[in-house]
Each structure stands twice: as structure tokens, then as C-alpha cells.
Design a protein around this motif. Structure first.
Motif, PDB file in Angstrom:
ATOM      1  N   ALA A  41       0.867  -1.176   0.000  1.00  0.00           N
ATOM      2  CA  ALA A  41       0.000   0.000   0.000  1.00  0.00           C
ATOM      3  C   ALA A  41       0.903   1.224   0.000  1.00  0.00           C
ATOM      4  O   ALA A  41       1.835   1.313   0.810  1.00  0.00           O
ATOM      5  CB  ALA A  41      -0.906   0.013   1.217  1.00  0.00           C
ATOM      6  N   LEU A  42       0.660   2.140  -0.943  1.00  0.00           N
ATOM      7  CA  LEU A  42       1.497   3.321  -1.107  1.00  0.00           C
ATOM      8  C   LEU A  42       0.661   4.536  -1.436  1.00  0.00           C
ATOM      9  O   LEU A  42      -0.453   4.423  -1.947  1.00  0.00           O
ATOM     10  CB  LEU A  42       2.485   3.124  -2.264  1.00  0.00           C
ATOM     11  CG  LEU A  42       3.555   2.056  -2.152  1.00  0.00           C
ATOM     12  CD1 LEU A  42       4.271   1.899  -3.480  1.00  0.00           C
ATOM     13  CD2 LEU A  42       4.547   2.414  -1.074  1.00  0.00           C
ATOM     14  N   HIS A  68      -5.527   8.165  -9.160  1.00  0.00           N
ATOM     15  CA  HIS A  68      -6.946   8.540  -9.110  1.00  0.00           C
ATOM     16  C   HIS A  68      -7.704   7.912 -10.281  1.00  0.00           C
ATOM     17  O   HIS A  68      -8.820   7.407 -10.100  1.00  0.00           O
ATOM     18  CB  HIS A  68      -7.116  10.059  -9.131  1.00  0.00           C
ATOM     19  CG  HIS A  68      -6.940  10.705  -7.806  1.00  0.00           C
ATOM     20  ND1 HIS A  68      -7.846  10.588  -6.767  1.00  0.00           N
ATOM     21  CD2 HIS A  68      -5.941  11.481  -7.326  1.00  0.00           C
ATOM     22  CE1 HIS A  68      -7.423  11.256  -5.723  1.00  0.00           C
ATOM     23  NE2 HIS A  68      -6.251  11.811  -6.032  1.00  0.00           N
ATOM     24  N   ALA A  69      -7.124   7.960 -11.477  1.00  0.00           N
ATOM     25  CA  ALA A  69      -7.786   7.378 -12.650  1.00  0.00           C
ATOM     26  C   ALA A  69      -7.942   5.871 -12.495  1.00  0.00           C
ATOM     27  O   ALA A  69      -8.995   5.311 -12.822  1.00  0.00           O
ATOM     28  CB  ALA A  69      -6.999   7.716 -13.920  1.00  0.00           C
ATOM     29  N   GLN A 112      -7.440   0.193  -5.266  1.00  0.00           N
ATOM     30  CA  GLN A 112      -8.413   0.459  -4.210  1.00  0.00           C
ATOM     31  C   GLN A 112      -7.865   1.529  -3.261  1.00  0.00           C
ATOM     32  O   GLN A 112      -6.790   1.362  -2.694  1.00  0.00           O
ATOM     33  CB  GLN A 112      -8.659  -0.838  -3.461  1.00  0.00           C
ATOM     34  CG  GLN A 112      -9.651  -0.785  -2.368  1.00  0.00           C
ATOM     35  CD  GLN A 112      -9.817  -2.165  -1.757  1.00  0.00           C
ATOM     36  OE1 GLN A 112      -8.898  -2.985  -1.760  1.00  0.00           O
ATOM     37  NE2 GLN A 112     -10.998  -2.436  -1.243  1.00  0.00           N
ATOM     38  N   PRO A 113      -8.614   2.640  -3.094  1.00  0.00           N
ATOM     39  CA  PRO A 113      -8.174   3.632  -2.107  1.00  0.00           C
ATOM     40  C   PRO A 113      -8.348   3.076  -0.699  1.00  0.00           C
ATOM     41  O   PRO A 113      -9.262   2.308  -0.432  1.00  0.00           O
ATOM     42  CB  PRO A 113      -9.088   4.835  -2.353  1.00  0.00           C
ATOM     43  CG  PRO A 113     -10.198   4.349  -3.200  1.00  0.00           C
ATOM     44  CD  PRO A 113      -9.819   3.037  -3.801  1.00  0.00           C
ATOM     45  N   MET A 114      -7.468   3.477   0.203  1.00  0.00           N
ATOM     46  CA  MET A 114      -7.515   2.992   1.576  1.00  0.00           C
ATOM     47  C   MET A 114      -8.152   4.007   2.521  1.00  0.00           C
ATOM     48  O   MET A 114      -7.968   3.928   3.725  1.00  0.00           O
ATOM     49  CB  MET A 114      -6.109   2.635   2.048  1.00  0.00           C
ATOM     50  CG  MET A 114      -5.505   1.503   1.249  1.00  0.00           C
ATOM     51  SD  MET A 114      -3.911   1.008   1.870  1.00  0.00           S
ATOM     52  CE  MET A 114      -4.373   0.328   3.453  1.00  0.00           C
ATOM     53  N   ALA A 115      -8.883   4.964   1.982  1.00  0.00           N
ATOM     54  CA  ALA A 115      -9.568   5.966   2.811  1.00  0.00           C
ATOM     55  C   ALA A 115     -10.701   5.272   3.557  1.00  0.00           C
ATOM     56  O   ALA A 115     -11.261   4.306   3.064  1.00  0.00           O
ATOM     57  CB  ALA A 115     -10.086   7.090   1.939  1.00  0.00           C
ATOM     58  N   PRO A 116     -11.079   5.674   4.713  1.00  0.00           N
ATOM     59  CA  PRO A 116     -10.618   6.827   5.484  1.00  0.00           C
ATOM     60  C   PRO A 116      -9.422   6.519   6.384  1.00  0.00           C
ATOM     61  O   PRO A 116      -8.861   7.422   6.983  1.00  0.00           O
ATOM     62  CB  PRO A 116     -11.828   7.205   6.321  1.00  0.00           C
ATOM     63  CG  PRO A 116     -12.529   5.918   6.566  1.00  0.00           C
ATOM     64  CD  PRO A 116     -12.270   5.070   5.335  1.00  0.00           C
ATOM     65  N   GLN A 117      -8.994   5.233   6.468  1.00  0.00           N
ATOM     66  CA  GLN A 117      -7.873   4.916   7.348  1.00  0.00           C
ATOM     67  C   GLN A 117      -6.599   5.636   6.916  1.00  0.00           C
ATOM     68  O   GLN A 117      -5.863   6.159   7.741  1.00  0.00           O
ATOM     69  CB  GLN A 117      -7.580   3.395   7.383  1.00  0.00           C
ATOM     70  CG  GLN A 117      -8.746   2.531   7.731  1.00  0.00           C
ATOM     71  CD  GLN A 117      -9.459   2.033   6.480  1.00  0.00           C
ATOM     72  OE1 GLN A 117      -9.493   2.700   5.463  1.00  0.00           O
ATOM     73  NE2 GLN A 117     -10.042   0.852   6.583  1.00  0.00           N
ATOM     74  N   PRO A 145      -5.922   8.242   3.936  1.00  0.00           N
ATOM     75  CA  PRO A 145      -6.294   9.019   2.742  1.00  0.00           C
ATOM     76  C   PRO A 145      -5.101   9.194   1.807  1.00  0.00           C
ATOM     77  O   PRO A 145      -3.988   9.468   2.239  1.00  0.00           O
ATOM     78  CB  PRO A 145      -6.744  10.363   3.310  1.00  0.00           C
ATOM     79  CG  PRO A 145      -6.966  10.147   4.762  1.00  0.00           C
ATOM     80  CD  PRO A 145      -6.126   8.983   5.174  1.00  0.00           C
ATOM     81  N   GLY A 146      -5.354   9.003   0.511  1.00  0.00           N
ATOM     82  CA  GLY A 146      -4.305   9.152  -0.490  1.00  0.00           C
ATOM     83  C   GLY A 146      -3.471   7.905  -0.711  1.00  0.00           C
ATOM     84  O   GLY A 146      -2.600   7.893  -1.564  1.00  0.00           O
TER      85      GLY A 146
END
Length: 132
Positions: free
Chosen positions: A32-33, A54-55, A63-68, A70-71
Motif C-alpha cells: 500500500a502506497l 486517481h484514474a 483500491q483507495p484505503m480511505a478513510p484509514q 487518505p491518499g
């Protein structure tokens, strides 16, 4: 081409940078980066990486890891997208398949750039400019 090339045909993996990002995630399962950390791996600007991430997230490939976190992004586990990208990365190890994959990505990148140029606002001609 293989069935796994759906993301190449759909224009999701339409730049060499997006494919390089996916190769990093495939070569390091569970990684995860964020864009800044990925920049250290790929030597690309964090802005270009952030845009590409983002694209890829919008297309459901990463897969975004938000809210843990963000980014931060990771390759999804046993989803159809994650499995297809892993198979595509596995095929990349074969020299002949690698050439085919690069050719598809280059064609998609060229088409993306052509669309961007043709849909961009055109500059005013000299006759349309007010006098100085």
C-alpha cells in the motif's frame, strides 16, 4: 490478445505510467502506497502519479484505503479487476507478450493524447485578437 486485456481495450491502462504502477503493486502483493512513496519507486513526479492513481481508482483497478489512510492505494484482492491485472502482469514476463502489451498501451496512449488535443479549446486566430 487475451481476455485479461479488457482494461487495455477499455482505455483504463492507457499510459505506460499506469501500467508501471500496476506492475509495482503486482510484484509486491499487499503493498500500500501513496503517490509520494510511489515516486521513490518509479522516479516520477508525485502529481503525475497522483493523477494516474486517481484514474486507476475511478476505474476500480486500484483500491483507495480511505478513510484509514487518505491518499493511499493498494491492488484489490480477489476481485475480477485485481485478478485480471495480476494475470496481465504475469504475462508481461513473456518477451512476446510484453511487446504486445506495450504496443496496446502505446496505441491507447496515442489515442488518449489525440482525443485530448481534438477536444481541447482551440486558440484564437490572429484575426480574432483585439488590436494592441
Amino acid at each position: 490478445m487475451e481476455q485479461d486485456d479488457a482494461y487495455l481495450r477499455a482505455g483504463v491502462i492507457d499510459t505506460p505510467l499506469k501500467f508501471r504502477i500496476l506492475l509495482v503493486f503486482c510484484r509486491h502483493p499487499g503493498l500500500a502506497l501513496d503517490a509520494a512513496q510511489l515516486g521513490g519507486w518509479l522516479r516520477e513526479s508525485p502529481w503525475a502519479l497522483d493523477e494516474a492513481l486517481h484514474a486507476l481508482a475511478d476505474a476500480g483497478v486500484v483500491q483507495p484505503m480511505a478513510p484509514q489512510r487518505p491518499g493511499w492505494y493498494q491492488l484489490p484482492g480477489d476481485t475480477p479487476a485485481g485478478l485480471a491485472v495480476r494475470r496481465l502482469a504475469w504475462r508481461f514476463d513473456d518477451p512476446l507478450d510484453r511487446e504486445r502489451i506495450y504496443a496496446r498501451i502505446d496505441a491507447a496512449d496515442h489515442e488518449r493524447q489525440l482525443r485530448a488535443v481534438t477536444l481541447a479549446p482551440q486558440p484564437a486566430t490572429l484575426g480574432d485578437l483585439p488590436p494592441l
